[in-house]
Write a protein that holds these residues in place. Structure first.
Motif, PDB file in Angstrom:
ATOM      1  N   ALA A   1     -13.461  -1.146   7.412  1.00 27.15           N
ATOM      2  CA  ALA A   1     -12.950  -0.718   5.900  1.00 27.15           C
ATOM      3  C   ALA A   1     -12.394  -2.033   5.591  1.00 27.15           C
ATOM      4  O   ALA A   1     -12.205  -3.212   5.573  1.00 27.15           O
ATOM      5  CB  ALA A   1     -11.907   0.381   5.788  1.00 27.15           C
ATOM      6  N   TYR A   2     -12.497  -1.993   3.606  1.00 19.86           N
ATOM      7  CA  TYR A   2     -12.624  -3.690   3.601  1.00 19.86           C
ATOM      8  C   TYR A   2     -11.943  -3.370   1.880  1.00 19.86           C
ATOM      9  O   TYR A   2     -12.486  -1.999   1.373  1.00 19.86           O
ATOM     10  CB  TYR A   2     -13.969  -3.901   2.792  1.00 19.86           C
ATOM     11  CG  TYR A   2     -13.884  -4.845   2.307  1.00 19.86           C
ATOM     12  CD1 TYR A   2     -13.244  -5.773   2.537  1.00 19.86           C
ATOM     13  CD2 TYR A   2     -14.456  -5.414   1.169  1.00 19.86           C
ATOM     14  CE1 TYR A   2     -12.717  -7.481   1.488  1.00 19.86           C
ATOM     15  CE2 TYR A   2     -14.466  -6.474   0.042  1.00 19.86           C
ATOM     16  CZ  TYR A   2     -13.444  -7.566   0.013  1.00 19.86           C
ATOM     17  OH  TYR A   2     -13.607  -8.752  -0.929  1.00 19.86           O
ATOM     18  N   VAL A   3     -11.162  -3.731   1.516  1.00 20.78           N
ATOM     19  CA  VAL A   3     -10.584  -4.203   0.353  1.00 20.78           C
ATOM     20  C   VAL A   3     -10.270  -5.433   0.087  1.00 20.78           C
ATOM     21  O   VAL A   3     -10.083  -6.001   0.295  1.00 20.78           O
ATOM     22  CB  VAL A   3      -9.770  -2.604  -0.256  1.00 20.78           C
ATOM     23  CG1 VAL A   3      -8.440  -3.519   0.694  1.00 20.78           C
ATOM     24  CG2 VAL A   3      -9.187  -2.609  -1.369  1.00 20.78           C
ATOM     25  N   ASN A   4     -10.451  -6.192  -1.582  1.00 25.06           N
ATOM     26  CA  ASN A   4     -10.544  -6.628  -2.329  1.00 25.06           C
ATOM     27  C   ASN A   4      -9.407  -6.393  -3.379  1.00 25.06           C
ATOM     28  O   ASN A   4      -9.229  -5.667  -4.074  1.00 25.06           O
ATOM     29  CB  ASN A   4     -10.807  -7.435  -3.101  1.00 25.06           C
ATOM     30  CG  ASN A   4     -11.603  -8.966  -3.795  1.00 25.06           C
ATOM     31  OD1 ASN A   4     -10.191  -9.432  -3.450  1.00 25.06           O
ATOM     32  ND2 ASN A   4     -12.229  -9.120  -5.002  1.00 25.06           N
ATOM     33  N   LEU A   5      -7.897  -6.627  -2.742  1.00 24.33           N
ATOM     34  CA  LEU A   5      -6.387  -6.759  -3.418  1.00 24.33           C
ATOM     35  C   LEU A   5      -6.537  -7.503  -5.397  1.00 24.33           C
ATOM     36  O   LEU A   5      -6.836  -8.305  -4.593  1.00 24.33           O
ATOM     37  CB  LEU A   5      -5.915  -6.704  -2.772  1.00 24.33           C
ATOM     38  CG  LEU A   5      -5.613  -5.339  -1.591  1.00 24.33           C
ATOM     39  CD1 LEU A   5      -3.634  -5.610  -0.858  1.00 24.33           C
ATOM     40  CD2 LEU A   5      -5.675  -3.905  -2.530  1.00 24.33           C
TER      41      LEU A   5
ATOM     42  N   LEU B   1     -16.908 -10.819   2.448  1.00 23.91           N
ATOM     43  CA  LEU B   1     -17.234 -10.513   2.546  1.00 23.91           C
ATOM     44  C   LEU B   1     -18.678 -10.190   3.484  1.00 23.91           C
ATOM     45  O   LEU B   1     -19.386  -9.212   3.648  1.00 23.91           O
ATOM     46  CB  LEU B   1     -18.531 -10.318   0.497  1.00 23.91           C
ATOM     47  CG  LEU B   1     -17.975  -9.031  -0.353  1.00 23.91           C
ATOM     48  CD1 LEU B   1     -17.791  -9.280  -1.794  1.00 23.91           C
ATOM     49  CD2 LEU B   1     -17.390  -7.938  -0.002  1.00 23.91           C
TER      50      LEU B   1
END
Lengths: 357, 200
Positions: free
Chosen positions: A317-321, A303
């Protein structure tokens, strides 16, 4: 998919520490076909203990690289090289020092993540690729992806730093130091001069055991081992760690362990300026992925990178899987990453009008 | 083909028509990125999104849209001033904790702001409240009071009054009943209101 490791030798490489390494070998593998415009190249950077063998049988990211996979070798030309300081074909402390005709050992110069990237840049130039479609990697590979984007922004269309950080925390340095101390405490280490005798196998195995603990999560260990016994006086988890530790000794050099973990620890992208200032005027697209149970490279570190990118209005693009696998998730969570990587690369290639062949 | 035919959401059709081609667009609470994908494809915009729900973010990224997983209210703070031509907030204003802060944030980072929200002043709401004496539950606000994501209820007139008070300039106002546009007595007849506005 068959690919064998090739090696290219470069005359020299200037290191951050001021030393010039000459000559330098770089071991690499490629998968897929480079198109006529040479615009479909993707560099995949391996994590700490990986090597150039990324795809195909036994490849460390074999489930992500191949025909129809996330890094689709029907569309892209995927390159993976063993890092500088490694022990799988690229020059490292186990290589021969031309000045002495003996192994470098601990006289090998201090190397950095940016040195590793500078060597990869030579390889990419050697392959005739002026601009990469993407640079991707998890953990230490993610550090290299970040370094590429900041050092060569015009030569990288997209970067995929996964489960990584722009600088190690005290906790990350601490675990690496335990590993290094385990190796150095092994009498067989001999100050790094063990190449003609027994290597410090016990120290290296202990270092690897600690590493494996940090790659898992409480939940994944509970599921995988619980308190199950292997035999009357041995827990499953003990047996597993010992097995992984001693398997590692067969394929890894203890001095490389010391040099590469050190390179990770001293890496700090912000030593040349604040994170937002480094992302000023960068057109590279980013896909940043973290994993909920990764406590070695926690999502707050991703982050920080994403916040800095957004503060400069970079395309990110960001994702916390969601995953229970801890830091290992980037190697294990294939389905979700495949969808993300496929879509991200496809749109990147489409926007840049990258041809298939 | 228009947006509404594709996704069946009339507010998307209107927003799609408000956005100029080739612009920079941020969609707050973008879900699976359907509107952004459409804008990318048909208006060649530079599309970004913010979405809290991980599964939606995954789908959006898999469709090639750059979406950031995070809370939209805190996400607004990171972007630089005037980073976008349009900042869109569709059907989410009534769910935000601090709507005025969100709207001001949108006007800071975007040249234009677009909001679409369900009109709590619609006659069906008024009737439901008047005749049942309970928290209104209608097709427009289908939730029970205890599990509704909506925490602020506003009407067309409420938004107009706020815009006036804040000296925002409303460039377009579009009112919808179903997929039909309405012009007469919007505070009573509009189910959904769409406003395009800028800081004064």
């Amino acid at each position: 998919m068959i690919s064998s490791t090739a090696t290219v030798t470069f005359d020299s490489l200037d290191l951050d520490c001021g030393v010039t390494l000459a000559p330098v070998d770089c071991a690499y593998e490629t998968y897929g076909t480079l198109n006529s415009e040479k615009s479909n190249g993707i560099l995949v950077a391996h994590a700490f203990s990986g090597d150039a063998h990324a795809a195909g049988d036994g490849g460390w990211w074999g489930n992500m690289i191949g025909p129809g996979k996330g890094f689709d070798t029907d569309q892209y030309f995927v390159i993976c090289a063993n890092v500088l300081g490694g022990c799988r074909g690229t020059t490292g402390p186990g290589s021969i020092n031309p000045a002495t005709n003996g192994p470098w050992g601990m006289t090998f110069p201090v190397i950095t993540i940016s040195d590793m990237v500078r060597l990869q840049k030579k390889l990419i130039d050697h392959l005739g690729i002026a601009r990469l479609l993407a640079v991707a990697g998890g953990s230490m590979g993610g550090m290299q992806a970040l370094e590429w984007a900041v050092s060569y922004p015009d030569q990288v269309l997209a970067a995929l730093p996964i489960a990584t950080t722009h600088r190690h925390s005290a906790q990350q340095i601490a675990f690496n130091e335990v590993g290094r101390q385990a190796i150095m405490a092994d009498p067989d280490w001999q100050g790094g001069n063990y190449y003609d005798r027994r290597p410090p196998a016990r120290g290296l195995a202990v270092a690897r055991m600690v590493g494996h603990i940090t790659y898992m999560s409480d939940e994944s260990m509970r599921e995988k081992f619980g308190r199950r016994l292997r035999n009357s006086d041995e827990f499953e988890v003990e047996s597993y760690l010992r097995y992984r530790g001693y398997k590692f000794v067969d394929r890894f050099d203890a001095n490389s362990y010391i040099y590469i973990t050190r390179a990770m620890d001293i890496y700090d992208l912000t030593q040349h300026g604040s994170l937002p200032s480094l992302f000023e005027n960068i057109d590279t697209r980013f896909l940043v992925i973290s994993f909920t149970s990764d406590w070695l490279y926690p999502s707050y570190q991703s982050l920080e990178i994403v916040s800095a990118l957004r503060s400069r209005n970079c395309d990110v693009a960001y994702v916390n899987l969601q995953s229970a696998y801890g830091h290992d998730a980037f190697l294990v969570e294939v389905k979700e990453q495949t969808e993300l990587v496929t879509g991200f690369l496809k749109s990147t290639a489409r926007e840049a009008s990258v041809g298939r062949k | 083909m228009g947006v509404s035919e594709i996704y069946g959401r009339s507010d998307y059709a209107i927003i799609g028509s408000l956005v100029e081609p080739g612009t920079r667009v941020l969609d707050l609470g973008c879900g699976e990125g359907l509107l952004l994908s459409w804008l990318k494809e048909n208006k060649r915009v530079n599309a970004r999104g913010v979405e809290l729900v991980g599964a939606s973010v995954q789908k959006a990224i898999a469709c090639g849209v750059s979406v950031y997983q995070g809370n939209l209210e805190s996400a607004l703070e990171d972007y630089p001033d005037r980073a976008f031509d349009y900042v869109i907030l569709s059907q989410t204003l009534q769910e935000t904790r601090h709507p005025l802060k969100v709207l001001e944030g949108m006007l800071r980072i975007g040249k234009h702001a677009v909001v679409a929200f369900p009109n709590f002043g619609h006659w069906s709401m008024r009737m439901a409240h008047l005749f049942t004496g309970r928290a209104p539950k209608t097709p427009l606000f289908p939730h029970d009071w205890y599990d509704s994501p909506n925490i602020h209820f506003l009407t067309v007139d409420d938004f107009e009054a706020l815009a006036h008070k804040q000296h925002w300039r409303i460039e377009r106002r579009i009112f919808l009943s179903g997929s039909r546009q309405v012009t007469m007595l919007p505070n009573l007849t509009a189910e959904v209101a769409v406003f395009l506005f800028t800081a004064s």
